[in-house]
Design a protein around this motif. Structure first.
Motif, short mmCIF file in Angstrom:
data_model
loop_
_atom_site.label_atom_id
_atom_site.label_comp_id
_atom_site.label_asym_id
_atom_site.label_seq_id
_atom_site.Cartn_x
_atom_site.Cartn_y
_atom_site.Cartn_z
N SER A 13 77.85 -47.94 18.55
CA SER A 13 76.80 -48.40 17.64
C SER A 13 76.90 -47.67 16.31
O SER A 13 76.68 -48.25 15.25
CB SER A 13 75.40 -48.14 18.21
N THR A 14 77.25 -46.38 16.38
CA THR A 14 77.35 -45.62 15.15
C THR A 14 78.43 -46.20 14.25
O THR A 14 78.25 -46.38 13.05
CB THR A 14 77.68 -44.16 15.48
N ALA A 15 79.58 -46.52 14.87
CA ALA A 15 80.68 -47.07 14.08
C ALA A 15 80.27 -48.40 13.47
O ALA A 15 80.49 -48.67 12.29
CB ALA A 15 81.91 -47.25 14.95
N ALA A 17 77.24 -49.34 12.83
CA ALA A 17 76.23 -49.08 11.82
C ALA A 17 76.90 -48.73 10.50
O ALA A 17 76.47 -49.18 9.43
CB ALA A 17 75.32 -47.93 12.27
N TYR A 18 77.97 -47.94 10.57
CA TYR A 18 78.67 -47.56 9.35
C TYR A 18 79.16 -48.80 8.60
O TYR A 18 78.90 -48.98 7.41
CB TYR A 18 79.83 -46.63 9.70
N HIS A 19 79.84 -49.66 9.36
CA HIS A 19 80.40 -50.85 8.70
C HIS A 19 79.30 -51.75 8.18
O HIS A 19 79.37 -52.26 7.07
CB HIS A 19 81.30 -51.60 9.69
N TYR A 20 78.28 -51.91 8.99
CA TYR A 20 77.18 -52.78 8.59
C TYR A 20 76.53 -52.24 7.32
O TYR A 20 76.25 -52.97 6.38
CB TYR A 20 76.17 -52.88 9.73
N GLY A 21 76.31 -50.93 7.30
CA GLY A 21 75.68 -50.29 6.15
C GLY A 21 76.49 -50.53 4.88
O GLY A 21 75.94 -50.88 3.83
N ARG A 22 77.77 -50.37 4.98
CA ARG A 22 78.64 -50.61 3.83
C ARG A 22 78.50 -52.03 3.32
O ARG A 22 78.31 -52.28 2.13
CB ARG A 22 80.10 -50.42 4.28
N ARG A 23 78.63 -52.94 4.30
CA ARG A 23 78.59 -54.35 3.92
C ARG A 23 77.26 -54.71 3.28
O ARG A 23 77.19 -55.39 2.28
CB ARG A 23 78.80 -55.22 5.17
N MET A 47 73.44 -45.03 7.32
CA MET A 47 73.00 -45.80 8.49
C MET A 47 73.53 -45.21 9.79
O MET A 47 72.83 -45.13 10.79
CB MET A 47 73.45 -47.25 8.36
N ALA A 48 74.80 -44.81 9.74
CA ALA A 48 75.40 -44.24 10.95
C ALA A 48 74.61 -43.01 11.40
O ALA A 48 74.34 -42.82 12.59
CB ALA A 48 76.85 -43.87 10.68
N LEU A 49 74.19 -42.21 10.44
CA LEU A 49 73.43 -41.01 10.79
C LEU A 49 72.10 -41.38 11.42
O LEU A 49 71.67 -40.77 12.39
CB LEU A 49 73.20 -40.15 9.56
N GLY A 143 66.68 -46.49 14.94
CA GLY A 143 67.37 -45.88 13.81
C GLY A 143 68.09 -46.94 13.00
O GLY A 143 68.02 -46.95 11.77
N LEU A 144 68.74 -47.84 13.70
CA LEU A 144 69.46 -48.91 13.02
C LEU A 144 68.51 -49.74 12.16
O LEU A 144 68.78 -50.02 11.00
CB LEU A 144 70.11 -49.83 14.06
N PHE A 145 67.40 -50.05 12.76
CA PHE A 145 66.43 -50.88 12.06
C PHE A 145 65.93 -50.20 10.79
O PHE A 145 65.99 -50.73 9.69
CB PHE A 145 65.26 -51.19 13.01
N TYR A 146 65.50 -48.96 10.96
CA TYR A 146 64.95 -48.23 9.82
C TYR A 146 66.02 -48.05 8.74
O TYR A 146 65.77 -48.26 7.55
CB TYR A 146 64.43 -46.87 10.27
#
Ligand code: ATP
Ligand code: MG
Lengths: 460, 270, 432
Positions: A13-15, A17-23, A47-49, A143-146
């Motif tokens: 999920s962390t990985a 989240a990173y990609h999603y955050g970037r995009r 986001m990953a954090l 966390g992802l949501f926030y």
């Protein structure tokens, strides 16, 4: 296995989240990164954090607390079954349930009641793990949501991420402190328990050391003799012997290399000496026990001396060899720090090299040399394997280097090895000895390091 | 007088006529590895005189000075060619012992370098290693004499047992001079002895140098023209590893033969 | 006042030939002491290494004896089932014994057989079992295989022990005679000791190997490395690049320096009290050992990391900051990559230190007798130095040899790690 799946899920999920955050960060500015406050990568990391940290912190806390809670519950049922159970006995009983739960062999021969308790224990553990996993996954989702909600062009993602990294680094730097605190607390705590059985005065000044007696009579403390003076004396004797070997040889080697030898000689002699420091101590121990000790004994017998086969001399001798490179390399540094102008001053008066060394360089380097010798002493006191393998267990109060003596480290090892009972004074005594060892070496180290540092600053 | 059983001719018991040549350098050159730091220096030093060596930085003054008591021997890779005669004997010949030589040619360095010992022990060091004294009273005498001669006695007589490194820079330098004269050498080499000192301390040291001249031959390296003019009878000017010219101080300063000397003295090179 | 020379001064230095000679004699003596000290130290090193190698090299070979096993169907698979279960469970001991009897001289009574059987290792039955499992079609045939001799015979062949009937030797003359006959028949050879590298610990010297300990070491050190590298780098970067100079960071600094000098056994006590008792980590397991070693070497690695960072010139930081990088970016993009070789060198040296460490692992119970090669971070296992410690305690002569050989293996690992560190340092050595 469950834990493995949990960890894998969280990391995946962390990985993501990173990609999603970037995009997403690129998305909110229509693919024009220059409109973002921070680079898209930072938004991803942000986001990953959010995805990782809350869950990780929660799991860490849970793991730390869960065993205690489960034990409490089991203890509760034990008390219900056996109202008289308190204190150490209760602890022991809970420990037994724990060890039954991981030891299939012992479990098969346990009583039915105990088996029931073990089942309950395992059930509780199962519930705990499941609860932990669920909550952790919920935290990941939250966390992802926030995190994804807060992504915006002006969001200071870089600062946020850097702050987390900073705090992580501070945390890492603090681990060293935590280690020290951990050492002090655990030694103090266990030593305190020991001192409930044996008074500190008896321990520090008693002349009789025979911890085994307490074991046999099964009578906590009352009959075992825990006077550590013979142990301290043995440590001192072996340390003194090793210093008698290491200091002259190490110091003279350092002097020769710093003042006399050619560059070429130095370039191969110094690494050779350092090999002596790199040899594992267990190898020295083997060498001491199998080669040096019999040699010392036979030589002693040949000239009519009564030498024990585990003589302090053999152990001290080998330990001295091990310490030589510590003395020599520290003293070498210290001697090289003496400014050339002092040498020039002495040579210009017509002093020979040895006169210069003895009367100018060594006095000038004296504090530094003392510091390095103190470090070496602390090393010798704390050395374990050589003495475990080559010195005896007999706590003789003697200054005779041909006799067998024992040391603090040998006693710590023999008291603790293979023993899991943490309630007998015998095992706890190891911690009391460890406390003494730690305090003494700490004092030596602090003084030595301060002295050496002062000395360095003097000539900087 | 010491037993006359040494390779170097012994010290004259009474000072000879003022014009006696103490040291003479012939074709002296110095190499640091391959670098030739000093070339072909020929020069005579008379007894009981102060000779100053001047020249721009890096010209080889210190290098030459260190040749005279063979301090260059202590630098790995340093090679000296030519000869320096002291009282007629070449100090670079094989049978000369640098230790013995340095007992007779003392040196004071640019930066004061007292040993990290008491003031007393700093002075006593030389007499002790050279076996000059046999009793404590004698040693006390020597220490007092050396400190008095260096003009330091009044300042330190109450704290002889305190470390020499605790003195001020000027005091330390005079301590080093006292240490050098305590062995009663015949020649004293001084490499910019006043460069770390304030004007008052400098004046004291200069006064001291002038007094010491009666007993010792003194060779001093200095960057101060005024100092050279004040303290020395003769002056030598070095430039880029060469001895350019040498002569009585007043001649060098007023009518230099070489134009480089004139240019240096008036501050145009260096 | 200059002229008022004290007599001592007026006399000048005493440069008499005698005195100078004495001073030079003292000089020569002093120099000799220095050289002697270095020579003694190096001599010790040489004796140490020569002793170890001299004792240990013979453990790499092993005596083997050829036996002709009759893979008797009635003993292995009398019901003709042929399934793996049956073939695994069969009484190969009996198979081997039956075949060995053929080698014995005529007229050996049952009572005397013991002496003869004990010339061979008990491991022969496993060799036969493996043979059959690999190729069941061999059942019913007679095969010549090389089996390990008993360690006493191995010692005899290597010349370490003799034989006697008075009980002074472990072998008696009957066994010696039997061995001699086997030699004469060409049934004895010396072969490479593969067992030593493929087996874990065993009570029988000829079946003991270091693989278990090596795997344990690998797992333990892997845990250590995974912990120590990120934490060490992070701590070093923080302390060197970010930490303000205040009481707190001073304390951390003093603390790290002191921690580096705390006896390793104290870390063992910490492991027992905190990791085993408090956190309930499994005893004897690589995970606990790895954490203890990580705490032990962390200070060394932080110190090495800081000095590597310190060696990167400030101009690089200024250049990066000058183009608008944040401090963390400066560190991450420029300083850390440049300092990395130094940090890695320090880490390797720290790991080499951890590799040789045994005392704290003794404390947390990694002295377990482990006959299987460990496969999990939580299973009981031991490490190479501790294996050495265990074997050093074993009374049999054959274990003495194996202890030395295990030491040689350990030293080879250490030498390799240090070589890598040296090469790394050479390759990336930079002059600014
Ligand atoms: N130990 C050494 N190794 C190599 N070269 C040296 C050494 N000492 C001096 N030199 C070189 O020899 C030359 C002469 O140096 P020297 O110290 O004699 O100069 P100097 O005239 O005393 O200068 P300054 O007035 O600055 O003291 C210089 O070029 C210097 O770099
Ligand atoms: Mg100079």
């Amino acid at each position: 296995m469950n834990n493995f799946i949990l960890i894998a899920t969280v990391l995946a999920s962390t990985a993501l989240a990173y990609h999603y955050g970037r995009r997403r960060a690129l998305g909110v500015v229509g693919g024009k990164p220059r409109d973002l406050h921070s680079l898209p990568g930072y938004h991803g990391a942000y986001m990953a954090l959010w995805c990782l940290l809350p869950a990780a912190i929660f799991v860490a806390i849970w793991i730390a607390i869960e065993p205690t809670v489960v034990r409490q519950i089991i203890a509760g049922s034990l008390v219900q079954a056996q109202p008289g159970l308190t204190g150490n006995a209760l602890d022991l009983a809970v420990n037994e349930i724990h060890s039954l739960s991981i030891n299939a062999f012992a479990y098969s021969s346990a009583s039915a009641e105990k088996k029931a308790l073990v089942a309950r224990y395992q059930e509780l553990q199962g519930i705990g793990t499941a609860a932990m996993a669920t909550i952790a996954l919920v935290l990941v989702a939250a966390g992802l949501f926030y995190g994804s909600k807060s992504i915006a062009p002006r969001m200071r993602a870089r600062q946020a991420v850097e702050r987390v990294i900073m705090w992580t680094m501070v945390g890492c730097a603090t681990i060293a402190i935590l280690t020290t605190i951990g050492i002090i607390m655990s030694l103090l705590f266990e030593a305190m328990r020991f001192f409930q059985f044996v008074s500190p005065i008896d321990f520090l000044f008693g002349l009789q050391w025979s911890p085994q007696i307490a074991m046999r009579s099964d009578q906590v403390g009352s009959s075992g003799a825990f006077g550590a003076v013979p142990v301290f004396a043995g440590t001192l004797l072996i340390t003194a012997i090793s210093m008698a070997v290491a200091v002259p040889i190490g110091l003279m080697s350092a002097i020769y290399m710093a003042e006399y030898s050619s560059k070429k000689f130095r370039s191969w002699a110094k690494p050779l000496l350092e090999i002596l420091a790199g040899v594992p101590t267990v190898v020295y121990g083997f060498f001491a026990a199998l080669t040096v000790a019999p040699f010392v004994r036979d030589t002693g017998h040949a000239i009519g001396l009564n030498v024990a086969s585990e003589s302090a001399l053999a152990a001290g001798l080998v330990m001295g060899i091990m310490i030589i490179p510590f003395v020599s390399s520290l003293s070498d540094d210290v001697i090289n720090a003496v400014p050339q102008s002092l040498r020039d001053g002495a040579y210009a008066m017509g002093a020979t090299k040895s006169e210069t060394i003895r009367q100018v360089i060594i006095p000038a380097a004296f504090p530094g040399i003392v510091g390095s010798i103190m470090l070496a002493v602390s090393r010798a006191i704390g050395e374990t394997m050589i003495v475990v393998m080559a010195a005896g267990m007999a706590a003789n109060l003697t200054a005779n280097p041909f006799a067998a003596v024992t040391t603090v480290t040998v006693q710590i090892v023999t008291l603790l090895i293979g023993d899991q009972e943490f309630d007998s004074p015998k095992t706890l005594a190891a911690f009391a000895l460890g406390l003494v060892l730690f305090v003494v070496t700490l004092i030596l180290n602090i003084i030595a390091l301060t002295v050496v540092r002062r000395y360095r600053e003097q000539y900087d | 007088m010491a037993e006359i059983n040494v390779t170097l001719p012994p010290r004259e018991s009474t000072p000879a006529a003022a014009s006696k040549i103490k040291l003479s350098a012939r074709n002296v050159g110095v190499f640091y590895g391959a670098a030739n730091a000093l070339r072909d220096v020929n020069m005579d030093f008379e007894e009981n005189q102060v000779i100053s060596l001047i020249g721009p930085s890096g010209c080889g003054k210190s290098t030459f000075l260190r040749c005279i008591n063979r301090m260059n021997d202590t630098i790995p890779g340093c090679r000296v060619v030519g000869s320096i005669n002291m009282d007629g004997t070449n100090i670079y010949s094989a049978d000369i012992d640098p230790v013995e030589l340095r007992a007779r040619v003392g040196m004071v360095f640019q930066k004061p370098n007292p040993f990290p010992k008491s003031i007393y022990d700093n002075i006593a060091y030389g007499p002790r290693i050279h076996g000059m004294v046999s009793t404590k009273t004698e040693m006390d005498e020597v220490v007092e004499w050396a400190l008095r001669s260096a003009g330091l006695w009044e300042e330190v007589k109450d704290r002889l047992l305190q470390p020499g490194t605790g003195l001020s820079g000027g005091q330390q330098q005079r301590l080093c001079i006292a240490r050098a004269i305590a062995v009663h050498p015949e020649v004293i080499l001084m490499d910019e002895p006043c460069s770390a000192l304030d004007p008052i301390a400098t004046a004291k040291v200069e006064e001291l140098i002038d007094e010491l001249r009666q007993t010792f031959t003194i060779i001093i390296v200095t960057h101060s023209m005024q100092q050279a003019a004040r303290v020395s009878q003769r002056t030598a000017f070095f430039h880029m590893g060469n001895l350019v010219e040498e002569g009585p101080t007043d001649v060098i300063f007023t009518k230099p033969k070489d134009q480089r000397t004139g240019a240096y003295i008036t501050g145009r090179i260096g | 006042m200059i002229n008022a020379l004290p007599t001592a001064v007026a006399r000048g230095p005493n440069l008499s030939k005698d005195r100078i000679k004495k001073r030079y004699a003292a000089e020569a003596r002093y120099k000799f002491y220095g050289l002697a000290a270095i020579s003694v130290a190096i001599l010790f090193l040489a004796i140490l290494l020569v002793t170890i190698v001299g004792k240990g090299y013979s453990a790499f070979v092993q005596t083997a004896i050829a036996i002709d096993v009759n893979l008797d169907k009635s003993l292995i698979d009398s019901d003709n089932k042929g399934d793996v279960e049956t073939l695994t469970q069969a009484d190969y001991r009996a198979v081997v014994r039956a075949s060995l009897r053929n080698l014995f001289p005529a007229g050996v009574t049952r009572g005397q057989e013991r002496d003869y059987f004990s010339v061979f290792s008990e491991s022969a039955q496993y060799d036969v079992q493996k043979l059959v499992l690999n190729n069941p079609s061999l059942i019913g045939t007679t095969q010549r295989i090389w089996v390990k001799s008993a360690p006493d015979i191995d010692m005899l062949r290597k010349g370490y022990v003799g034989a006697a009937d008075d009980g002074s030797q472990r072998l008696n003359l009957t066994q010696k005679a039997f061995y001699d006959k086997l030699v004469a028949d060409g049934r004895v050879r010396t072969q490479f000791n593969t067992t030593f590298f493929t087996a874990a610990d065993s009570r029988e010297a000829e079946q003991a190997g270091v693989l278990g300990a090596i795997m344990g070491t690998f797992m333990t050190l892997a845990v250590t490395l995974i912990l120590v590298l990120p934490i060490g780098i992070a701590a070093a970067v923080y302390l060197e690049e970010f930490a303000p100079k205040n009481r707190w960071t001073d304390l951390i600094e003093v603390n790290i320096n002191n921690l580096a000098a705390v006896p390793s056994i104290v870390f063992g006590l910490l492991g027992v009290a905190v990791l085993l008792q408090w956190f309930g980590m499994p005893r004897s397991a690589p995970i606990a050992g790895g954490v203890v070693l990580a705490l032990l070497v962390l200070p060394t690695i932080i110190i090495a990391g800081r000095s590597a960072l310190k060696a990167v010139p400030p101009s690089i930081r200024e250049a990066a900051l000058g183009v608008g990088a944040s401090r963390l970016q400066t560190i991450g993009h420029h300083v850390l990559p440049l300092a990395m070789p130094g940090i890695l060198t320090g880490t390797i040296i720290g790991m080499a230190h951890a590799l040789g460490e045994s005392a704290p692992l003794l404390m947390i119970g990694m002295v377990a007798f482990v006959v299987d090669v460990p496969t999990s971070l939580t299973h009981a296992s031991t490490v190479l130095p501790v294996q050495i410690f265990l074997w050093a305690d074993a009374p049999e002569r054959a274990f003495e040899e194996r202890t030395s050989a295990a030491i040689m293996v350990l030293l080879v690992f250490l030498i390799m790690m240090n070589l890598v560190a040296i090469l790394l340092r050479k390759k990336f050595e930079r002059r600014w």
